[in-house]
Motif scaffolding. Structure first.
Motif, PDB file in Angstrom:
ATOM      1  N   SER A 245      28.545  71.841  55.289  1.00 43.27           N
ATOM      2  CA  SER A 245      29.053  70.602  55.873  1.00 43.27           C
ATOM      3  C   SER A 245      28.085  70.035  56.891  1.00 43.27           C
ATOM      4  N   GLU A 246      28.061  68.707  56.946  1.00 41.49           N
ATOM      5  CA  GLU A 246      27.281  68.003  57.955  1.00 41.49           C
ATOM      6  C   GLU A 246      27.867  68.180  59.345  1.00 41.49           C
ATOM      7  N   LEU A 247      29.096  68.720  59.452  1.00 44.49           N
ATOM      8  CA  LEU A 247      29.742  68.923  60.741  1.00 44.49           C
ATOM      9  C   LEU A 247      29.273  70.198  61.428  1.00 44.49           C
ATOM     10  N   GLU A 248      28.587  71.072  60.692  1.00 44.70           N
ATOM     11  CA  GLU A 248      28.111  72.319  61.290  1.00 44.70           C
ATOM     12  C   GLU A 248      26.931  72.066  62.232  1.00 44.70           C
ATOM     13  N   HIS A 249      26.689  73.029  63.105  1.00 42.09           N
ATOM     14  CA  HIS A 249      25.550  73.028  64.029  1.00 42.09           C
ATOM     15  C   HIS A 249      25.619  71.904  65.053  1.00 42.09           C
ATOM     16  N   GLN A 250      26.838  71.383  65.297  1.00 40.77           N
ATOM     17  CA  GLN A 250      27.028  70.385  66.340  1.00 40.77           C
ATOM     18  C   GLN A 250      28.481  70.474  66.787  1.00 40.77           C
ATOM     19  N   THR A 251      28.747  70.038  68.001  1.00 40.35           N
ATOM     20  CA  THR A 251      30.132  70.011  68.496  1.00 40.35           C
ATOM     21  C   THR A 251      30.578  68.598  68.828  1.00 40.35           C
ATOM     22  N   ARG A 252      29.643  67.720  69.153  1.00 39.64           N
ATOM     23  CA  ARG A 252      29.991  66.345  69.524  1.00 39.64           C
ATOM     24  C   ARG A 252      29.799  65.447  68.300  1.00 39.64           C
TER      25      ARG A 252
ATOM     26  N   ASP B  24      29.615  62.487  66.032  1.00 41.57           N
ATOM     27  CA  ASP B  24      29.459  61.051  66.214  1.00 41.57           C
ATOM     28  C   ASP B  24      30.441  60.332  65.287  1.00 41.57           C
ATOM     29  N   GLU B  25      31.374  59.599  65.875  1.00 37.12           N
ATOM     30  CA  GLU B  25      32.398  58.922  65.083  1.00 37.12           C
ATOM     31  C   GLU B  25      31.824  57.825  64.194  1.00 37.12           C
ATOM     32  N   ARG B  26      30.645  57.355  64.527  1.00 40.13           N
ATOM     33  CA  ARG B  26      30.041  56.322  63.687  1.00 40.13           C
ATOM     34  C   ARG B  26      29.585  56.896  62.345  1.00 40.13           C
ATOM     35  N   LEU B  27      29.287  58.185  62.328  1.00 39.69           N
ATOM     36  CA  LEU B  27      28.834  58.837  61.101  1.00 39.69           C
ATOM     37  C   LEU B  27      29.906  59.726  60.480  1.00 39.69           C
ATOM     38  N   PHE B  28      30.699  60.396  61.303  1.00 39.38           N
ATOM     39  CA  PHE B  28      31.546  61.475  60.808  1.00 39.38           C
ATOM     40  C   PHE B  28      33.036  61.200  60.958  1.00 39.38           C
ATOM     41  N   ALA B  29      33.403  59.948  61.198  1.00 40.91           N
ATOM     42  CA  ALA B  29      34.822  59.616  61.362  1.00 40.91           C
ATOM     43  C   ALA B  29      35.609  60.000  60.110  1.00 40.91           C
ATOM     44  N   GLY B  30      36.707  60.723  60.324  1.00 43.63           N
ATOM     45  CA  GLY B  30      37.576  61.083  59.209  1.00 43.63           C
ATOM     46  C   GLY B  30      37.090  62.246  58.366  1.00 43.63           C
ATOM     47  N   MET B  31      35.904  62.774  58.651  1.00 42.30           N
ATOM     48  CA  MET B  31      35.378  63.889  57.863  1.00 42.30           C
ATOM     49  C   MET B  31      36.034  65.201  58.290  1.00 42.30           C
ATOM     50  N   SER B  32      36.234  66.063  57.325  1.00 42.84           N
ATOM     51  CA  SER B  32      36.749  67.400  57.610  1.00 42.84           C
ATOM     52  C   SER B  32      36.159  68.369  56.593  1.00 42.84           C
ATOM     53  N   ARG B  33      36.302  69.656  56.875  1.00 41.86           N
ATOM     54  CA  ARG B  33      35.771  70.659  55.961  1.00 41.86           C
ATOM     55  C   ARG B  33      36.558  70.663  54.651  1.00 41.86           C
ATOM     56  N   GLN B  34      35.844  70.869  53.550  1.00 40.66           N
ATOM     57  CA  GLN B  34      36.459  70.930  52.229  1.00 40.66           C
ATOM     58  C   GLN B  34      36.035  72.236  51.562  1.00 40.66           C
ATOM     59  N   ARG B  35      36.989  72.907  50.931  1.00 37.23           N
ATOM     60  CA  ARG B  35      36.660  74.112  50.183  1.00 37.23           C
ATOM     61  C   ARG B  35      36.963  73.853  48.713  1.00 37.23           C
ATOM     62  N   HIS B  36      35.999  74.164  47.850  1.00 41.16           N
ATOM     63  CA  HIS B  36      36.140  73.843  46.441  1.00 41.16           C
ATOM     64  C   HIS B  36      36.095  75.110  45.598  1.00 41.16           C
TER      65      HIS B  36
END
Length: 548
Positions: free
Chosen positions: A153-160, A162-174
């Motif tokens: 996920s693009e959400l890893e390796h960061q804690t803050r 950015d809502e401009r890029l990651f708004a509404g994103m969450s982890r997905q398992r497939h």
């Protein structure tokens, strides 16, 4: 002749070395040398997250061990289908530690393109962003040789986030996939057995854009990678201390070498911001204050045209290069006006593992008085550039022909395509497909792509010359010129133009602007104003889409 071995520019234009003898046999040793120099130093900075070289080493050890456990063997291919995220670097180093070859895939690739790239490369492992796997990969993988799918996920390796890029994103398992981070943690502390990587082993496959047919996998060797990383460090002055800003996509040869490889070699941090969004990039420049970058002039122009841009955004930079898209003299002057910095030109292809020529640091590129073209620099060290006629013979200095490169950066060939290798790399030299000339001081000038030449009433018209003239108009932001069928002239010149914010101009005024400055057969008979020109993810304008 069209090859200039005496290299007089070495005395006239800076202190660029005559030859480079890279100190490492392979790219993995290059990384390990940087690790030994400063293990606790940052390898990559991603928003508010920092990964040290030591952590990158440990994560790549764990991933390499996991790959080997899953049957990955020397020479196997691992494909990365990622944006500019730290996991890209982890996968690259892990692939080398496992003796494999990394395949870099454009994250904008859709099902047809991804299918071709996975099938052509024969990749056994695919590492993909969860969303990309969900949208594209899940339907593609079953028809390929892929045996293991790792998602991240693009959400890893960061804690803050950015809502401009990651708004509404969450982890997905497939279903049918393995989480990359969990696999790494499960093998943390393990080390893969020592691997022997020879200079001529393939480090990664990078696919050409396919403008003249299906994409071809260029086999960039470890020798290629170490050499061109050294060119950026020693000639473009991407040297520690400092940091590299990853403005280009990492899957592209510019990102692979001008961002990742040189950051390993220097060593210094690589600053990433997920993908190119002008407002996000501007904030990252202020927050992290990088010192070096190389990117397409179209990306820089997008920053300059953003309402929040100020000269302060580039105040930390000491060396900026532009490559991947043509830069006009007008654009060069605009860069200086906007930033106070001299932008330097670099020119290369996927098959030259990034640069074959560049403007020596500190020296502005000259402008050819006849064509008005800005030079793309001089041959980099240990490299010979030829200008060939149609028969493959050297042309005299000043005459226009195909640009051909011969040096340590030229790839070994195309993956699984011996006929294309023989046609485009005769004797190991690369026929670039670009048309240009060399002056008597060794400066290279590109006229255009061979295939883009327009034949209007028997006269040759090179689109770049018309585009450079259009760039001089104060209302024009970008332009692209193509040839279109014409009953009387065979072909005629058509221009597509986007305007600067708040500017107004009629198509008749733009035609008149060109008519006043060009021979009668060159100026565009048709001009179309559009909001945005179509581009590749690297910022290169897609003339073929406009032509179609």
């Amino acid at each position: 002749m069209g090859v200039y071995d005496e290299r007089p520019w070495l005395d006239l234009y800076g202190d660029m070395p005559h030859d480079l003898a890279p100190e490492h046999d392979n790219a993995l040793d290059m990384f390990r040398a940087g690790l030994a120099t400063d293990p606790s130093g940052a390898a990559v900075v991603y928003f508010d997250g920092v990964m040290s070289r030591e952590e990158l080493d440990q994560q790549s050890d764990a991933l390499a061990s996991a790959l080997l456990e899953h049957g990955f063997a020397a020479g196997d291919r691992l494909a990365v289908y990622l944006q500019n995220v730290p996991q890209f670097l982890v996968c690259m180093v892990a692939t080398w530690k496992a003796g494999g070859v990394m395949v870099s895939i454009n994250p904008m690739s859709r099902a047809r393109e991804l299918t071709y790239l996975l099938q052509d490369s024969g990749a056994k492992v695919l590492v993909a962003l969860e969303q990309l796997y969900d949208e594209v990969g899940r339907d593609v993988v079953p028809g390929t040789a892929v045996e293991l799918v790792l998602t991240t996920s693009e959400l890893e390796h960061q804690t803050r986030h950015d809502e401009r890029l990651f708004a509404g994103m969450s982890r997905q398992r497939h279903e049918g996939t393995t989480d990359l981070a969990e696999l790494i943690e499960a093998h943390r502390g393990q080390q893969p057995p020592p691997v022997e990587l020879a200079p001529d082993d393939v480090a990664f496959l990078t696919y050409t854009s396919g403008t003249t047919g299906v994409p071809k996998g260029a086999m960039n060797t470890h020798r290629n990678v170490v050499f061109t990383a050294s060119v950026y460090r020693d000639c473009a002055r991407f040297q520690a201390p400092g940091s590299v800003f990853g403005i280009a996509p990492l899957f592209h040869i510019t990102g692979l070498i001008g961002h990742i490889a040189v950051s390993f070699l220097a060593p210094m941090p690589l600053v990433l911001a997920y993908r190119f969004e002008p407002h996000v990039v501007l904030d990252a420049l202020v927050e992290h204050r990088p010192t070096y970058t190389i990117g397409a002039i179209t990306a820089f122009n997008a920053l300059f045209n953003h309402p929040e841009f100020t000269k302060d955004h580039f105040s930390s930079f000491t060396s900026v290069y532009s490559g991947g898209a043509a830069i006009s003299p007008t654009a060069e002057k605009a860069f200086l006006t906007h930033t106070g910095l001299q932008v330097h030109n670099a020119y290369g292809l996927t098959e030259t593992t990034s640069p074959m020529t560049l403007t020596p640091f500190g020296a502005p590129s000259p402008v050819d008085p006849t064509s008005g073209a800005l030079s793309v620099g001089v041959p980099v060290p240990s490299t010979v550039v030829h200008i060939w006629d149609e028969q493959g013979q050297d042309l005299p200095l000043g005459e226009v022909g195909e640009i051909v490169a011969d040096g340590p950066q030229v790839v070994a060939g195309y993956w699984g395509k011996p006929e294309e290798t023989e046609a485009n790399l005769p004797g190991g030299a690369l026929k670039s497909g670009d048309v240009g000339f060399m002056n008597d001081q060794g400066w290279i000038f590109i006229v255009d792509r061979k295939k883009d030449m327009i034949n209007a009433s028997g006269y040759k018209v090179w689109p770049r010359e018309v585009e450079d003239v259009l760039a001089e108009h104060p209302a024009v932001r970008e332009s692209a010129v193509v040839g279109v069928p014409d009953e009387k002239r065979g072909e005629t010149v058509k221009a597509f133009v986007s305007l600067k914010a708040g500017s107004e101009v009629t198509t008749e005024e733009l035609i008149a602007h060109c008519k006043e400055r060009m021979a009668a057969y060159k100026y565009p008979r048709q001009v179309v104003v559009i909001d945005e020109l179509p581009k590749t993810v690297t910022g290169k304008i897609l003339r073929r889409e406009l032509r179609d």
